[in-house]
Design a protein around this motif. Sequence first.
Motif: not given
Length: 153
Positions: A17-34
């Motif tokens: 879950i920690a690994q998937e969380t980081l992957a999703r955060l990175i993907a989202i941060s590339r698309e829009k500002e968090i």
Amino acid sequence: MRYLRAQGARIDIAEDIAQETLARLIAISREKEIVSLFALGFRIADNLLIDRHRWDSRHGLAPDPEIQGDTPSLDRVMDSRRAVEVFQRCLNRMPRLRREVLVRRRLGQESCQAIGEDLSLSPKAVEKHITRGLIDLRRAMEKAGIDRPGWDG
């Protein structure tokens, strides 16, 4: 990892879950500002943990006894919200450069050298910004009386 373990996840599930969380955060941060990376990270982790519990239940696997139902307790929600508010206030008070270095290194997983080259800083200066930023966050959490696993770097 500590946050997920504190929520009752087994070590193998917490790692996934920690690994998937980081992957999703990175993907989202590339698309829009968090607005709040920490808030989003904790929310993603919570949702993934709940999804895992649901999947285990549907497939006849024994549910983790620490996870009760699909929604977190009111106390847990309030504690998490308060922690996110403290983190966000602390991040907002940090000097811009310190905040940027900390977020890029800890959430973006960028190397100190890459951050330094991009911001015209030595790797040692980048490390000092990270250390000071983490100290600032820890102090803010302690001052607010929040002592939860997972807040350490």
